[in-house]
Scaffold this active site. Structure first.
Site, PDB file in Angstrom:
ATOM      1  N   THR A 123       0.858  -1.188   0.000  1.00 38.02           N
ATOM      2  CA  THR A 123       0.000   0.000   0.000  1.00 38.02           C
ATOM      3  C   THR A 123       0.894   1.238   0.000  1.00 38.02           C
ATOM      4  O   THR A 123       1.687   1.434   0.928  1.00 38.02           O
ATOM      5  CB  THR A 123      -0.897  -0.018   1.255  1.00 38.02           C
ATOM      6  OG1 THR A 123      -1.628  -1.251   1.258  1.00 38.02           O
ATOM      7  CG2 THR A 123      -1.861   1.153   1.270  1.00 38.02           C
ATOM      8  N   PHE A 157      -6.306  -6.476  -1.166  1.00 40.79           N
ATOM      9  CA  PHE A 157      -7.472  -6.220  -0.308  1.00 40.79           C
ATOM     10  C   PHE A 157      -7.738  -7.338   0.701  1.00 40.79           C
ATOM     11  O   PHE A 157      -8.779  -7.350   1.336  1.00 40.79           O
ATOM     12  CB  PHE A 157      -8.723  -6.011  -1.182  1.00 40.79           C
ATOM     13  CG  PHE A 157      -8.599  -4.840  -2.124  1.00 40.79           C
ATOM     14  CD1 PHE A 157      -8.762  -3.545  -1.662  1.00 40.79           C
ATOM     15  CD2 PHE A 157      -8.291  -5.023  -3.456  1.00 40.79           C
ATOM     16  CE1 PHE A 157      -8.621  -2.452  -2.512  1.00 40.79           C
ATOM     17  CE2 PHE A 157      -8.153  -3.953  -4.324  1.00 40.79           C
ATOM     18  CZ  PHE A 157      -8.323  -2.655  -3.850  1.00 40.79           C
ATOM     19  N   ARG A 159      -7.947  -9.684   3.980  1.00 39.34           N
ATOM     20  CA  ARG A 159      -8.088  -9.372   5.409  1.00 39.34           C
ATOM     21  C   ARG A 159      -7.353 -10.428   6.210  1.00 39.34           C
ATOM     22  O   ARG A 159      -7.558 -11.622   5.963  1.00 39.34           O
ATOM     23  CB  ARG A 159      -9.565  -9.413   5.831  1.00 39.34           C
ATOM     24  CG  ARG A 159     -10.432  -8.381   5.189  1.00 39.34           C
ATOM     25  CD  ARG A 159     -11.885  -8.792   5.263  1.00 39.34           C
ATOM     26  NE  ARG A 159     -12.139 -10.002   4.490  1.00 39.34           N
ATOM     27  CZ  ARG A 159     -13.271 -10.703   4.529  1.00 39.34           C
ATOM     28  NH1 ARG A 159     -14.237 -10.348   5.341  1.00 39.34           N
ATOM     29  NH2 ARG A 159     -13.434 -11.775   3.780  1.00 39.34           N
ATOM     30  N   GLY A 275      -7.493  -1.786  14.784  1.00 41.52           N
ATOM     31  CA  GLY A 275      -6.041  -1.905  14.975  1.00 41.52           C
ATOM     32  C   GLY A 275      -5.467  -2.619  13.773  1.00 41.52           C
ATOM     33  O   GLY A 275      -6.037  -2.561  12.680  1.00 41.52           O
ATOM     34  N   CYS A 278      -2.918  -2.222   9.070  1.00 38.38           N
ATOM     35  CA  CYS A 278      -3.373  -1.429   7.911  1.00 38.38           C
ATOM     36  C   CYS A 278      -4.170  -0.178   8.268  1.00 38.38           C
ATOM     37  O   CYS A 278      -3.721   0.930   7.980  1.00 38.38           O
ATOM     38  CB  CYS A 278      -4.190  -2.314   6.979  1.00 38.38           C
ATOM     39  SG  CYS A 278      -3.166  -3.530   6.165  1.00 38.38           S
ATOM     40  N   LYS A 281      -2.313   2.816  10.149  1.00 41.33           N
ATOM     41  CA  LYS A 281      -1.242   3.483   9.378  1.00 41.33           C
ATOM     42  C   LYS A 281      -1.783   4.079   8.081  1.00 41.33           C
ATOM     43  O   LYS A 281      -1.359   5.151   7.660  1.00 41.33           O
ATOM     44  CB  LYS A 281      -0.077   2.526   9.121  1.00 41.33           C
ATOM     45  CG  LYS A 281      -0.278   1.567   7.964  1.00 41.33           C
ATOM     46  CD  LYS A 281       0.997   0.829   7.619  1.00 41.33           C
ATOM     47  CE  LYS A 281       0.781  -0.210   6.548  1.00 41.33           C
ATOM     48  NZ  LYS A 281       0.402   0.302   5.242  1.00 41.33           N
TER      49      LYS A 281
HETATM   50  P1  NAD Z   1       4.750  -7.571   6.838  1.00 39.27           P
HETATM   51  O1  NAD Z   1       5.508  -6.660   7.690  1.00 39.27           O
HETATM   52  O2  NAD Z   1       4.040  -8.748   7.435  1.00 39.27           O
HETATM   53  O3  NAD Z   1       5.703  -8.133   5.680  1.00 39.27           O
HETATM   54  C1  NAD Z   1       6.617  -7.355   4.976  1.00 39.27           C
HETATM   55  C2  NAD Z   1       7.779  -8.253   4.659  1.00 39.27           C
HETATM   56  O4  NAD Z   1       8.686  -7.578   3.802  1.00 39.27           O
HETATM   57  C3  NAD Z   1       8.574  -8.637   5.903  1.00 39.27           C
HETATM   58  O5  NAD Z   1       8.630 -10.047   5.977  1.00 39.27           O
HETATM   59  C4  NAD Z   1       9.960  -8.031   5.653  1.00 39.27           C
HETATM   60  O6  NAD Z   1      11.001  -8.803   6.174  1.00 39.27           O
HETATM   61  C5  NAD Z   1       9.975  -8.030   4.130  1.00 39.27           C
HETATM   62  N1  NAD Z   1      11.011  -7.134   3.588  1.00 39.27           N
HETATM   63  C6  NAD Z   1      11.227  -5.839   3.862  1.00 39.27           C
HETATM   64  N2  NAD Z   1      12.304  -5.397   3.187  1.00 39.27           N
HETATM   65  C7  NAD Z   1      12.776  -6.441   2.472  1.00 39.27           C
HETATM   66  C8  NAD Z   1      13.861  -6.631   1.598  1.00 39.27           C
HETATM   67  N3  NAD Z   1      14.737  -5.641   1.343  1.00 39.27           N
HETATM   68  N4  NAD Z   1      14.038  -7.839   1.038  1.00 39.27           N
HETATM   69  C9  NAD Z   1      13.199  -8.849   1.294  1.00 39.27           C
HETATM   70  N5  NAD Z   1      12.139  -8.757   2.133  1.00 39.27           N
HETATM   71  C10 NAD Z   1      11.939  -7.560   2.714  1.00 39.27           C
HETATM   72  O7  NAD Z   1       3.728  -6.668   6.036  1.00 39.27           O
HETATM   73  P2  NAD Z   1       2.351  -7.129   5.376  1.00 39.27           P
HETATM   74  O8  NAD Z   1       1.284  -7.127   6.403  1.00 39.27           O
HETATM   75  O9  NAD Z   1       2.588  -8.349   4.557  1.00 39.27           O
HETATM   76  O10 NAD Z   1       2.079  -5.870   4.421  1.00 39.27           O
HETATM   77  C11 NAD Z   1       2.863  -5.645   3.265  1.00 39.27           C
HETATM   78  C12 NAD Z   1       2.217  -4.514   2.486  1.00 39.27           C
HETATM   79  O11 NAD Z   1       0.890  -4.879   2.090  1.00 39.27           O
HETATM   80  C13 NAD Z   1       2.067  -3.215   3.268  1.00 39.27           C
HETATM   81  O12 NAD Z   1       2.215  -2.135   2.405  1.00 39.27           O
HETATM   82  C14 NAD Z   1       0.632  -3.288   3.771  1.00 39.27           C
HETATM   83  O13 NAD Z   1       0.094  -2.008   4.000  1.00 39.27           O
HETATM   84  C15 NAD Z   1      -0.070  -3.957   2.604  1.00 39.27           C
HETATM   85  N6  NAD Z   1      -1.282  -4.692   2.959  1.00 39.27           N
HETATM   86  C16 NAD Z   1      -1.334  -5.432   4.107  1.00 39.27           C
HETATM   87  C17 NAD Z   1      -2.497  -6.153   4.400  1.00 39.27           C
HETATM   88  C18 NAD Z   1      -2.596  -6.960   5.671  1.00 39.27           C
HETATM   89  O14 NAD Z   1      -3.712  -7.368   6.019  1.00 39.27           O
HETATM   90  N7  NAD Z   1      -1.510  -7.245   6.371  1.00 39.27           N
HETATM   91  C19 NAD Z   1      -3.575  -6.129   3.520  1.00 39.27           C
HETATM   92  C20 NAD Z   1      -3.461  -5.394   2.351  1.00 39.27           C
HETATM   93  C21 NAD Z   1      -2.299  -4.688   2.079  1.00 39.27           C
END
Ligand code: NAD
Length: 450
Positions: A123, A157, A159, A275, A278, A281
């Protein structure tokens, strides 16, 4: 098709599994060797319903692997999807992980002969893909976008808690593309997915994600606003208010004689606030982004402020009974930001704990995921309990923060027997007020008029 996914978190791994399930060959690229080992053994490094079994099957079939060599993984793929974290720092989106991996992907593209499409799934605020990712890819690859490689933005998207089902059956797939070639090429990945696909501009795709999350966050803060109004008035129960609202045919239509209850209604309920990784932030990042562009979105500003102060309502309800909470043992049930996840990021429970600690209370916590999350709680001033009953033993009060199904099964007698004083602040309204009061429990709930 061969797809490298950078980031093995909730989004990266679940996306990898869903795309492998469509028959693609996936390399999940991570930094942490333990996580990589776990994925390659068919075990998810975090809890998500259904993930372990599907991952196990796909690893056995050789459709998904994990690696730590980003360059090699990108070079051996046709597509690269960026799914790294985009936290906010002081309310502003932090793009450091995005810039780091964009440079690394750019370097890897340098040695690729075939056309390759990079897609941002993280995102990111509108303009990021075009103004941050694109120049880094061009600079480090020394290649020409449009000719040598393509660029898309494909917001996610899913959850948490329902991520596998969501990723396997998406409602829609939004693809922002730099040019038509990028969009047509990237959308081929989803040929077998029957859901509607929207091909649009990079910035529209980026904004769609923020608009979707802010809408849901707004519904939650709106519901909590109504509960605050109710709490200052006599003889109103917000639970019944929402029942009456939900039955509006525009919100829950009757189709062929059966009432449909859309999932959207789960966001029109009063509670402890939102909380997770997502909503908090993303609402703040959108607020900051819009302000920098010359418009202060006052509605979103209020959504954030209502959410940040909602945990105070729980403490206020408890304090009304005790006066001072100093040295009182207060149990907290539920630490994850919602049920069916092991994610405690920005959980309302963390704010509740902070406030209780400030009041001098002794805090005893439980969560059904306690064994998984224990390691992340060591800095908190809490007693950790592996059983819910352990937490309430001799407690002066209980606050229910997360609506885990197992908590709703406890009968009033349990609290009468185990607690020093059976005072319950029900932050999710999971218990039956009348039944609990009849049994002698002092029952306080979000959205109950005095
Ligand atoms: P997360 O923190 O669980 O995972 C991110 C991963 O990226 C981590 O494992 C981290 O080690 C890895 N990473 C960071 N830098 C790296 C690099 N240089 N090389 C390799 N790996 C690297 O985050 P998430 O919850 O999976 O969210 C990821 C993105 O998706 C965010 O932008 C979030 O806003 C978006 N998003 C999250 C959700 C959700 O429900 N968690 C839903 C939709 C969108």
């Amino acid at each position: 098709m061969k797809i490298a996914i950078i980031g093995t978190g909730y989004v990266g791994l679940v996306t990898g599994v869903s795309l492998a399930n469509l028959g693609h060959r996936i390399i999940c690229v991570g930094r942490n060797k333990e996580k990589i080992f776990s994925i390659n053994s068919g075990k998810s490094p975090f809890f998500e319903p259904g993930l372990d079994s599907l991952l196990g099957k796909l690893v056995k079939k050789g459709l998904i692997t994990a690696a730590d060599n980003l360059g090699k993984s990108v070079a051996s793929s046709n597509f690269t999807i960026i799914a790294v974290g985009t936290p906010t720092i002081k309310g502003k989106i932090d793009l450091s992980e995005i810039t780091t991996v964009s440079k690394q992907i750019g370097k890897a593209l340098k040695n690729i002969k075939e056309y390759h499409v990079v897609a941002v799934k993280s995102t990111v605020v509108p303009g990021t893909t075009e103004l941050t990712v694109k120049p880094l890819l061009e600079r480090y690859s020394e290649k020409v976008i449009g000719k040598d490689f393509g660029l898309c933005m494909n917001p996610e998207f899913l959850r948490e808690g329902n991520a596998v089902t969501d990723a396997l059956n998406p409602d829609r797939i939004v693809i922002g593309r730099y040019d038509n070639k990028s969009g047509i090429c990237f959308s081929k990945i989803f040929d077998k997915s029957p859901c509607p696909k929207i091909l649009t501009t990079l910035r529209t795709a980026e904004m769609t994600k923020y608009a979707a999350n802010s809408l849901l966050a707004t519904m939650i803060s709106y519901s909590n606003e109504i509960s605050r109004i109710v709490e200052n008035v006599g003889d109103i129960d917000v639970v019944d208010v929402w029942k009456g609202v939900h039955l509006d045919g525009r919100l829950s239509p009757v189709v062929s004689g059966k009432r449909i209850r859309p999932g959207f209604l789960n966001y029109i309920l009063s509670g402890c606030g939102y909380g997770g990784s997502c909503f908090p932030k993303d609402t703040k990042a959108l607020l900051n982004f819009s302000k920098r562009n010359g418009y202060t979105p006052s509605l979103i500003q209020s959504v954030v402020s209502i959410n940040e102060t909602q945990p105070e309502r729980l403490i206020a309800l408890l304090s009304k009974e005790f006066g001072s909470l100093r040295n009182k043992k207060i149990a907290v049930w539920g630490l994850t930001f919602k049920p069916d996840t092991d994610d405690i990021r920005e959980s309302p429970a963390l704010s509740v704990i902070k406030l209780l600690d400030r009041e001098g209370a002794k805090i005893a916590c439980h969560d059904p995921m306690i064994k998984k999350i224990k390691g992340k709680l060591t800095h908190l001033p809490i007693e950790i309990n592996e059983s819910a009953l352990g937490a309430i033993k001799n407690a002066d009060g209980l606050i229910v923060v997360t609506a885990w199904g197992e908590y709703g099964k406890y009968l009033p007698e349990t609290f009468i027997k185990d607690m020093k004083r059976p005072i319950i602040v029900d932050g999710r309204r999971i218990f039956n007020k009348e039944k609990f009061e009849k049994a002698g429990i002092i029952y306080k709930g979000i959205g109950l008029g005095n």
